[in-house]
Design an enzyme around this catalytic site. Sequence first.
Site, PDB file in Angstrom:
ATOM      1  N   SER A   1       0.720  -1.291  -0.046  1.00 41.99           N
ATOM      2  CA  SER A   1      -0.085   0.140   0.041  1.00 41.99           C
ATOM      3  C   SER A   1       0.889   1.080   0.108  1.00 41.99           C
ATOM      4  O   SER A   1       1.904   1.259  -0.376  1.00 41.99           O
ATOM      5  CB  SER A   1      -0.828   0.022   1.130  1.00 41.99           C
ATOM      6  OG  SER A   1      -1.451   1.051   1.735  1.00 41.99           O
TER       7      SER A   1
ATOM      8  N   ARG B   1      -5.987   3.964  -0.860  1.00 42.43           N
ATOM      9  CA  ARG B   1      -6.944   4.051  -0.100  1.00 42.43           C
ATOM     10  C   ARG B   1      -8.217   3.242  -0.700  1.00 42.43           C
ATOM     11  O   ARG B   1      -9.098   2.757   0.191  1.00 42.43           O
ATOM     12  CB  ARG B   1      -7.382   5.375  -0.004  1.00 42.43           C
ATOM     13  CG  ARG B   1      -8.348   5.931   1.002  1.00 42.43           C
ATOM     14  CD  ARG B   1      -8.579   7.418   1.138  1.00 42.43           C
ATOM     15  NE  ARG B   1      -8.788   8.159  -0.102  1.00 42.43           N
ATOM     16  CZ  ARG B   1      -8.724   9.392  -0.304  1.00 42.43           C
ATOM     17  NH1 ARG B   1      -7.999  10.388   0.845  1.00 42.43           N
ATOM     18  NH2 ARG B   1      -8.600   9.908  -1.270  1.00 42.43           N
TER      19      ARG B   1
ATOM     20  N   VAL C   1      -7.368   4.526  10.228  1.00 41.39           N
ATOM     21  CA  VAL C   1      -6.075   4.587   9.376  1.00 41.39           C
ATOM     22  C   VAL C   1      -6.586   5.226   8.020  1.00 41.39           C
ATOM     23  O   VAL C   1      -7.758   5.145   7.517  1.00 41.39           O
ATOM     24  CB  VAL C   1      -5.231   3.364   9.269  1.00 41.39           C
ATOM     25  CG1 VAL C   1      -4.670   3.049  10.703  1.00 41.39           C
ATOM     26  CG2 VAL C   1      -5.987   2.170   8.821  1.00 41.39           C
ATOM     27  N   GLU C   2      -5.684   5.709   7.259  1.00 41.80           N
ATOM     28  CA  GLU C   2      -5.767   6.190   6.097  1.00 41.80           C
ATOM     29  C   GLU C   2      -6.946   7.056   5.869  1.00 41.80           C
ATOM     30  O   GLU C   2      -7.741   7.042   5.040  1.00 41.80           O
ATOM     31  CB  GLU C   2      -6.012   5.106   5.023  1.00 41.80           C
ATOM     32  CG  GLU C   2      -4.678   4.049   5.021  1.00 41.80           C
ATOM     33  CD  GLU C   2      -4.612   3.236   3.481  1.00 41.80           C
ATOM     34  OE1 GLU C   2      -5.516   3.392   2.775  1.00 41.80           O
ATOM     35  OE2 GLU C   2      -3.625   2.552   3.635  1.00 41.80           O
ATOM     36  N   GLY C   3      -6.778   8.034   6.778  1.00 45.67           N
ATOM     37  CA  GLY C   3      -7.719   9.069   6.917  1.00 45.67           C
ATOM     38  C   GLY C   3      -8.845   8.709   7.923  1.00 45.67           C
ATOM     39  O   GLY C   3      -9.722   7.936   7.499  1.00 45.67           O
TER      40      GLY C   3
END
Length: 820
Positions: free
Chosen positions: A208, A376, A498-500
């Site tokens: 990722s 994402r 996570v990731e925003g």
Amino acid sequence: MMITLGQILALLVVLWVSAYKRMRTGTALVAAAVVLVAMSFVWDVAIVPWVLLGLFAVVYFFNDLRKDKITLPIFKLFKSVLPPMNQTEKDALEAGDVWWDGELFKGNPEWSKLLSFPKPELSKEERDFVDNQATKLCEMVDDWKVVHEDKDLPPEAWEYMKKEGFLGMIIPKEYGGKGFSALAHSTVVQKLATRSGSLSVSVMVPNSLGPAELLLHYGTDEQKNHYLPRLAKGEEIPCFALTGPEAGSDAGAIPDTGIICKGEHEGKEVVGIRLNWNKRYITLAPVATVLGLAFKLYDPEGLLGDTEELGITCALIPTDHKGVEVGNRHYPMGQAFMNGPTHGKDVFIPIDWIIGGKDYAGKGWRMLVECLSAGRGISLPSSATATGKLSYRLTGAYSLLRTQFKTSIGHFQGVEEALARIAGNTYQLEAMRIMTAGAVDLSCKPSVVTAIAKYHMTELARSVITDAMDIHGGRGVIMGERNYLSSGYMSMPISITVEGANILTRNLMIFGQGAVRCHPFVFREMQAASNPDEKQGLEEFDSLFFRHVGYGVSNFIRTLTLGLTGARIVKKPVSGKTGRYYQQLTRMSSALAMVSDLSMMIFGGDLKRLERLSARLGDVLSHLYLASTVLKYYEDNGRPESDLPYVDWCVQRSLYEMQKAFLDFFNNLPMKGLGRVLKWMVFPFGTKYKMPNDKLEHTIVKPMMSDNELRDRITLDSYIGESDDDAAGRIENAFKKVLATAPIEKTLRKAMKDGSLTQSRTREETVKTAVAAGILTQEEADQYLDAEAARLDAIQVDDYSKEYIVNGAKNAKKSSQAAA
Ligand SMILES: Cc1cc2nc3c(=O)[nH]c(=O)nc-3n(C[C@H](O)[C@H](O)[C@H](O)COP(=O)(O)OP(=O)(O)OC[C@H]3O[C@@H](n4cnc5c(N)ncnc54)[C@H](O)[C@@H]3O)c2cc1C
């Protein structure tokens, strides 16, 4: 008088139709003139409509007059109300591409475009990998042991992952990686996640946002040639560190610094960077051999050029480099994947450790947000789908196996309601996973679509796992080897964060970025307004602004027309029942375009601060996307009849959610009157969309509690162990045995009902009597009792010795009565 009114009316009708059809202004004016001329032949010439038409024509045809008297003041006003934006915000806004979201946002989606996107499919090599290597890796991992005893994956699983290229799925073949598509990457992660969250995260992260992804896009040839083959083979374990104690959601505010200076490296004096950092929550950091680091770069001595504050920069640093601290572990929700802090004080690195070399100094933020917009849409959506698939398959089965009040619990209406949510949401998750990964495979980085996928899919998974836990009752709560839900339930907040983090993603990103990037004019108007050449900026703005006005008028007319006609005048792109859904979605898309434009006009830059309002418009955009994915998935699968109730459930739910979001938006507008007018315009005959009804929910639950093609397709690529000792395999096998003995159960019940068989104290005795009475054969009796034993085993939970609970695996005798 009548003639004048008639001609004004005719003029309005022509303009209305032109606006609805989105004709060019020039064409609409000519059409209106032709109609007026024709009417003048029949009746007299009326002055008023010609004056009105003349005014439009003057504005349209006299460019200089228009620019001077109308555009210039608006241009100045626009520039003054544009919210101030720093470079970090600008980069975030500009990153990524607009894709199908652009169509949904602009009010008149071209459905043929959606239907013509190629069906995302795995290649033969990718399918083999999912079926063989991914299955084998799943077999090597026992999630209970990983999470509760070893707190790590077994060494042989790590070795296998490295050897088979799990850590290099996104690395092209020329560098020794697998060169897999986004769909294959997503499918592998999803399969692993149905076995163990700790396993899937360990594979997900190197594939990722991180060193490999950044190197592929921005690395120098030297960096690529050095790192990529080593990352592909697992000789290097990467991590990427952005977050720190003071910068989480506001990642652009990292306080970590790099100062360009001269220093010594490998015995020579070189230009390099002196780094100080303090990062936390970094996945794989404790075992990483190469650290991707984001920091703010400064050049006080002007060694690189004139700019002192260069901005966020990304570098790759071997973790055995002097001064790099890694090793300690955080313990996120009790999960066993590696995660921890990293620090460094006055660590000197050479300048060519910047990813992309010194030309990329200060470009790190742009690099990160661009890569995030693709990743994402893959990692967390895949694990969310895994939660759906596992819950669908095993909760459906458990609902048959678990009986209370002499009835399988799945047959109680209350349980059915929760099962229906699992069923519908899982179908939605799979449809969205496939279409979003497919978008990334079309070589685009759809930033808004992936934010929608990240937010909604993790929220859907949270809903699914909560329902699954509720249905399992104590069987879900008691942790142990038999429990296939608790680990996923515990780790759910990780995906949310996570990731925003989700609140931020919904409130700030989806609409914030969507409104600007997907809007056909706003982004370009902003660019024109910030053009340093004012004259050229005005020129561009003039053309954009008047097209924007035409677009706004068109949306207004379209929303009203579609509301009044129930959108029945929209051409259906497909035949059959689903055709109607496209019409309704077009109607909602048109309303979104109108309300968004109006909101941006009224609130300007403040809309960003009014998160609760803008998030609701984001919800409408999101549900347009959710519904599109379901319709596309249905078409791509050849429109199977069995899927139709699932399609109905998903699209009806999305239409209802859009309606709710609009109503909440209108009811909370500070201008109450405007709220009421908009509500009437969008829903002139009231709010008609309803949540799916009980009958439909009953229909979608049925396949969960029987063995059929649809159940297999919806849960495709889930790992279910074959053995009765496997947590999931035990349920699946018992389910199949119980289903196979349903006719025997029916015979017994019938015999008891007609009096030919009396129920004994135990089931075994009843069956024995039935054999003696010739109601069952011995073979049927054995099969029935075997299924019953499997059913009883499936509902058991684990219990352990006190020492095991207190000490975990350490020196503790593990006793599980149930397992014994
Ligand atoms: C298990 C785990 C693994 C991780 N792995 C990595 C990694 O490998 N590398 C890395 O760099 N980072 C990693 N992170 C960090 C992760 O990206 C951050 O946790 C995330 O960005 C949120 O930051 P925070 O936890 O500090 O929350 P905060 O920023 O403190 O946010 C708290 C809450 O406020 C909300 N919020 C904040 N600002 C706004 C706003 N403007 N509008 C609305 N809501 C807002 C958030 O949504 C959240 O709900 C990881 C985190 C975890 C927990």
